[in-house]
Structure formats: structure tokens, C-alpha cells
Design an enzyme around this catalytic site. Sequence first.
Site, PDB file in Angstrom:
ATOM      1  N   HIS A  16       0.945  -1.155   0.023  1.00  0.00           N
ATOM      2  CA  HIS A  16       0.126  -0.031  -0.036  1.00  0.00           C
ATOM      3  C   HIS A  16       0.947   1.345  -0.034  1.00  0.00           C
ATOM      4  O   HIS A  16       0.693   2.127  -0.754  1.00  0.00           O
ATOM      5  CB  HIS A  16      -1.114  -0.189   1.216  1.00  0.00           C
ATOM      6  CG  HIS A  16      -1.739   1.102   1.384  1.00  0.00           C
ATOM      7  ND1 HIS A  16      -3.046   1.439   1.042  1.00  0.00           N
ATOM      8  CD2 HIS A  16      -1.415   2.486   1.835  1.00  0.00           C
ATOM      9  CE1 HIS A  16      -3.493   2.554   1.313  1.00  0.00           C
ATOM     10  NE2 HIS A  16      -2.531   3.338   1.980  1.00  0.00           N
ATOM     11  N   GLU A  17       1.673   1.265   0.801  1.00  0.00           N
ATOM     12  CA  GLU A  17       2.658   2.489   1.130  1.00  0.00           C
ATOM     13  C   GLU A  17       3.593   2.699  -0.237  1.00  0.00           C
ATOM     14  O   GLU A  17       3.708   3.823  -0.776  1.00  0.00           O
ATOM     15  CB  GLU A  17       3.456   2.478   2.288  1.00  0.00           C
ATOM     16  CG  GLU A  17       2.853   2.421   3.555  1.00  0.00           C
ATOM     17  CD  GLU A  17       1.629   3.574   3.784  1.00  0.00           C
ATOM     18  OE1 GLU A  17       2.162   4.575   3.029  1.00  0.00           O
ATOM     19  OE2 GLU A  17       0.907   3.688   4.594  1.00  0.00           O
ATOM     20  N   HIS A  41       1.747   4.191  -3.218  1.00  0.00           N
ATOM     21  CA  HIS A  41       1.602   5.784  -3.100  1.00  0.00           C
ATOM     22  C   HIS A  41       2.518   6.419  -3.745  1.00  0.00           C
ATOM     23  O   HIS A  41       2.642   7.294  -4.364  1.00  0.00           O
ATOM     24  CB  HIS A  41       1.677   6.198  -1.467  1.00  0.00           C
ATOM     25  CG  HIS A  41       0.155   6.010  -0.893  1.00  0.00           C
ATOM     26  ND1 HIS A  41      -0.941   6.866  -1.480  1.00  0.00           N
ATOM     27  CD2 HIS A  41      -0.096   5.618   0.310  1.00  0.00           C
ATOM     28  CE1 HIS A  41      -1.944   6.688  -0.579  1.00  0.00           C
ATOM     29  NE2 HIS A  41      -1.458   5.617   0.681  1.00  0.00           N
ATOM     30  N   GLU A  89      -6.026   6.749  -1.888  1.00  0.00           N
ATOM     31  CA  GLU A  89      -6.007   5.860  -0.810  1.00  0.00           C
ATOM     32  C   GLU A  89      -6.662   4.316  -1.700  1.00  0.00           C
ATOM     33  O   GLU A  89      -6.090   3.404  -1.337  1.00  0.00           O
ATOM     34  CB  GLU A  89      -7.049   5.834   0.322  1.00  0.00           C
ATOM     35  CG  GLU A  89      -6.237   6.884   1.422  1.00  0.00           C
ATOM     36  CD  GLU A  89      -4.875   6.449   1.991  1.00  0.00           C
ATOM     37  OE1 GLU A  89      -4.631   5.074   1.796  1.00  0.00           O
ATOM     38  OE2 GLU A  89      -4.005   7.450   2.258  1.00  0.00           O
TER      39      GLU A  89
END
Length: 313
Positions: free
Chosen positions: A154-155, A158, A211
Amino acid sequence: MPGRPGWLAWLAWSCAACACLPAIAQEVAVVAAPDDGVRVERRYSRVRTIVPMEVIDQQAAREYEQIKQEAIAKHTLAGDDNPQVKRLREIGIRLLPETVLWNPRAGRWAWEINLIESKLVNAFCMPGGKMAVYSGLLDQLKLTDDEVAMVMGHEIAHALEEHARQRAAQSEISNLGANVVSQLTGFGNLGNFDIGNNARLVSLRFSRLEETEADLIGMDIAARAGYDPRAAVTLWRKMGTVLEMGDEFKSTHPSGRSRIAVLEAHMAEVMPLYAKAMNMPMEKLPAHTPNMANLGGAPVDAGDEDSQRPLKK
């Protein structure tokens, strides 16, 4: 150079455009994704182009080094021999080869993965591959390797999707007004501009749309690396049922039912990637266990309902 009436009219238009930033942000290009795996519409806003990627990468490297030095001074930067550091980096070794499918530049990044000893429940990956996980995230949520991979994926997503660049550019527009709108229309260059005074990268808030992109792309990357994508659901259930509302990670990563519903809706797209990585047919895949009993359901999402704007803390 336009005459005075024309110039004043252009300036008035510029100020009006700044006041309507969301409208500018809607000018987007749809970007291709890998042919297999998760289906996500990647929409790149024209706003981000006012801050060159090289500027963001340099800013991220400086800021990350400052964070590391502060942790060293406080004796909270975990050493290379720390078991959790080894665990994070081993997971990273599996994840990183899959990143170039989403952003070819990632193959040239000087990746770093570190652990900061803290009760803080948080993690981040800055542009250029500068990543840190806080030990509170691992300890409080009792994360399995699959769930850690979902957090890291997820990070990382980004960073791959340049979400920080988007937010930094919008911050500059808000701070500099019409002058920055002139950059959008071709007047000048922000190539040497230092965003550090106006938008600290590690503290930027992403939008609900960003997100969602990070959720789906991160789940895709982790599945390709051989991590069970079903862990994305149990991860966010843990976020919703274990953490208090004031926890940093939960405040910037709402974990309600709508978020989990999106992950579940795309699960059929990523499970074949996981099966392929595991070299086994779908029906032979092992059951997923979350390492925590009685998770319950996640709460209803709360916060900013505008998908384009940064989420409120």
C-alpha cells in the site's frame, strides 16, 4: 506580453482558477495498467506536472535522512541485525521486483527500508523508495507476513503513483496562488523550487481516491510476490477494530466497510496472481488466517466524502 486590459483579464482568470483547484485537478490522463491482475483506473492529474519528479525525489531523500538522523539521536532506529528489520527487508526483496510493472522508474530508485522503534502505529514510503515502518504497527496489530506485505505494498503504491507529487503541487498552488497557475499555462519553471517550506512530504494527506488506488495496486504487487491478498481484508478489519480513533495510521487510513468492500470486489482479479506465484491451482491454496481472533466487522467509513480532496485527520 498582453496589453494591460488583456493582462488583467488573464490575472483574474488565474485567480479564479486557483480558487477552483478541484476543477483543475479534474484535468487528468488515464494511464495504462498491467494487462493482468487488478483492474484500477489510474488517473494522473495535470496539476502534478508543476513540480518535477526530480524535485520531489530530492526533497524525499533529504527528509528521509532527517527522520533517520532524529531516530539515531533518540536510539530508536533499529539496527540491521534486528529480527523485525530483517523481516521487513526480506518481504521488501520479494515486493520490489513487481513495482516496475506500475512505474518503470522504480527500478532505478535507491530503495531503503527501515524500522523505527515507537508505539506509533504508522508506516510510509516516500518518493524514490524511502520507506519506514514503526514498530507499533507490527506489535499492536500482530501482523502476519501477508498483512505486512499489504501494508508495505500500500505504501509503496503511493510512491509509485506519485501521490505525494500531486499533493505537494496542490499545496504549492494553495500557497502561491496565481503565480503557480501561470506555471500550469507555460509561464516559467518550478524545476529549482524547494517545496520543503510548504509541504513536508511525510505529513501529506492523501485523498480517498488515492487511498483506493494504493489499496488495489498494493494488493496486486503483494499477490504477484506470493503474499495472500486476502490479508488485505483482515489487515483493514484489524485497523477498524483494534486501533483507537486517535491512532495516526487509522486517522490517515480510514478502514471502514466501504474500503473493505472495494478490496473484496477486486479479490478475484488478484487471487490468480497469488496462485501463480505459489505455483499451485486456485483450489489448492491454503486458507488464510489473520493471527488474531474475534476481529468482527469494520465500522462505517467516516471523514471527507470528496474523493479528490485530502482526507481529514
